[in-house]
Design a protein around this motif. Structure first.
Motif, mmCIF file in Angstrom:
data_model
loop_
_atom_site.group_PDB
_atom_site.id
_atom_site.type_symbol
_atom_site.label_atom_id
_atom_site.label_comp_id
_atom_site.label_asym_id
_atom_site.label_seq_id
_atom_site.Cartn_x
_atom_site.Cartn_y
_atom_site.Cartn_z
ATOM 1 N N LEU A 100 -9.856 -0.267 -0.649
ATOM 2 C CA LEU A 100 -8.986 -0.034 0.093
ATOM 3 C C LEU A 100 -9.462 -0.179 1.484
ATOM 4 O O LEU A 100 -8.960 -0.768 2.207
ATOM 5 N N THR A 141 -8.010 -2.707 3.891
ATOM 6 C CA THR A 141 -7.309 -2.494 4.933
ATOM 7 C C THR A 141 -8.342 -2.965 6.539
ATOM 8 O O THR A 141 -7.670 -4.006 7.436
ATOM 9 N N ALA A 166 -2.888 1.043 -5.397
ATOM 10 C CA ALA A 166 -3.582 0.782 -3.810
ATOM 11 C C ALA A 166 -3.952 -0.203 -3.506
ATOM 12 O O ALA A 166 -3.951 -1.814 -3.359
ATOM 13 N N SER A 167 -5.177 -0.333 -4.409
ATOM 14 C CA SER A 167 -6.326 -1.256 -4.270
ATOM 15 C C SER A 167 -6.193 -2.696 -5.109
ATOM 16 O O SER A 167 -6.586 -3.801 -4.617
ATOM 17 N N VAL A 179 0.695 -1.325 0.123
ATOM 18 C CA VAL A 179 -0.103 -0.435 0.297
ATOM 19 C C VAL A 179 0.734 1.709 0.069
ATOM 20 O O VAL A 179 0.700 2.128 -0.767
#
Length: 433
Positions: A185, A189, A127-128, A81
């Motif tokens: 995301l 997380t 990031a996803s 990430v």
């Protein structure tokens, strides 16, 4: 085969829900904005998506290639990430700068502001993608699919609410798309599916350099799938883009089953020996061919009714475009597992060369056919290029592994096995009584 079928059917529920939500979202946007407004919206989103796909530097492919070393896995997860957010910020800025240089009017955009808004999604999109790949490599397919469902639900609910209040403009649709893109995301997380106990700066550099070796290949594949939008917009107009992008989206739905199979098999392709991985890839590809072919046939039959009933007469021209795109999309779905296997070799040319060849052919055909036939020429050019890419990747797989090409073609026995496995995965109502 039965275990794989159970995994596939286990996640098809969430994928089917995503599909329905996507159809509703697409229909509401299409009817509210009409073809020209939808074309402007899609162009802004495409710029941001291009920045995401070109800016991720093939980090997912690098993660997969490096995952075979068990000692690296925690650091790969820990790096994912932070590394993605850094790359995404730079990529978003590059996307806005590109449009500023070429001029928004060249892409039939009303102003730079739409691109700036859309590119806010780029860091979270990369990031996803990184987090999703780590989750899949860990076998956390459930989290990957729930993240998609959450994002689709958020977008659908917001778009429907704005449309009901008569406030769904192009700008509002872009803002909703950006916000919904951040949801996956958050899910990753919260679930800890991509979390790692340590970070490693040296491994982060290795991930970037490894990904960069592959990146021309995935980047070419993305441009193969999307550069036609830029050419169509520049050579025709926003209305044509609005209709063609709808056809592309509908054709893409037919890849769902093949994509699900590929996601389920990713862990086995990279966590086993070369011989076992080649055997699994060949065996499951036969079922992927069946699924891709069946999906394409269903799409071809359903497209006329779906377009008229859901999107309206303004989008009737999308139907022949879907039919032109279907063979190419079917070929891409059928070849998904062999193309993924090529990453195991860690030889960049096996990933890059087929993609660059297909992209070059696609661009040449689009430049030739769009002036002649507009969106139909665009669809035909793209479909031919997709088939070419699938053929090249499959040929490389057979040469690399020694698996005969005939071993990738399904037989009647494969069809019967697939149907039997599907039946075994369906709960028996009599047993539940």
């Amino acid at each position: 085969m039965a275990d794989t079928a159970r995994q596939v059917l286990g996640i098809l529920g969430s994928r089917a829900a995503c599909l329905m939500l996507s159809l509703v979202t697409s229909a509401v946007i299409a009817q509210s904005l009409q073809p020209e407004g939808r074309g402007v919206y899609y162009m802004a989103v495409t710029v941001a998506t291009t920045a995401t796909m070109l800016g991720h530097l093939s980090g997912e492919q690098a993660q997969s290639a490096l995952w075979t070393g068990t000692e690296r896995r925690e650091a790969l997860a820990g790096n994912s990430v932070p590394l993605a957010l850094t790359l995404g910020t730079l990529s978003g800025l590059a996307g806005t700068a590109f449009v500023a240089v070429v001029g928004p009017e060249t892409l039939n955009l009303p102003g730079q502001y739409l691109v700036v808004m859309a590119c806010l999604s780029v860091p979270f999109g990369i990031a996803s993608n990184y987090a999703a790949n780590i989750a899949l490599l860990r076998g956390r397919v459930d989290v990957a699919n729930w993240s998609m469902l959450a994002g689709a639900l958020a977008q659908c609910a917001a778009v429907a609410a704005l449309a009901a209040g008569g406030r769904l403009s192009v700008g509002a649709a872009v803002i909703v798309w950006v916000a919904a893109g951040c949801v996956p995301l958050v899910v990753f997380t919260a679930a800890g599916a991509a979390a790692g106990r340590r970070r490693d700066l040296k491994l982060a550099r290795t991930t970037l350099t490894t990904g960069a070796r592959y990146h021309l290949g995935p980047a070419s594949v993305y441009l193969l799938m999307n550069a036609d939008i830029y050419l169509l917009s520049a050579l025709t107009g926003a209305r044509e883009v609005g209709i063609y992008s709808l056809a592309v989206g509908l054709a893409g739905y037919s890849r769902m089953l093949a994509d699900v199979v590929s996601q389920v098999m990713l862990k086995r392709q990279f966590n086993s020996s070369d011989t076992e991985s080649a055997d699994v890839t060949a065996r499951i590809t036969r079922y992927a061919v069946l699924l891709a072919t069946g999906s394409a046939l269903v799409l071809t039959l359903a497209a006329p009714l779906l377009v008229s009933a859901v999107y309206g007469a303004a989008y009737a021209e999308a139907v022949p475009l879907v039919l032109l795109l279907a063979p190419g999309v079917m070929a891409l779905g059928a070849s998904r597992l062999p193309s993924t296997y090529l990453l195991r070799s860690r030889r960049a040319r096996t990933v890059v060369v087929p993609s660059v060849i297909a992209l070059t052919v696609n661009m040449a055909l689009n430049l030739l056919l769009i002036p002649l036939w507009g969106a139909a020429g665009c669809a035909l050019a793209s479909s031919l290029a997709y088939v070419l890419l699938a053929a090249l990747q499959t040929r490389l797989f057979t040469r690399m592994t020694g698996v005969p090409a005939r071993e990738l073609l399904p037989t009647a026995a494969d069809l019967l096995t697939l149907l039997a496995s599907a039946r075994r995965c369906v709960p028996d109502k009599r047993a539940a009584v």
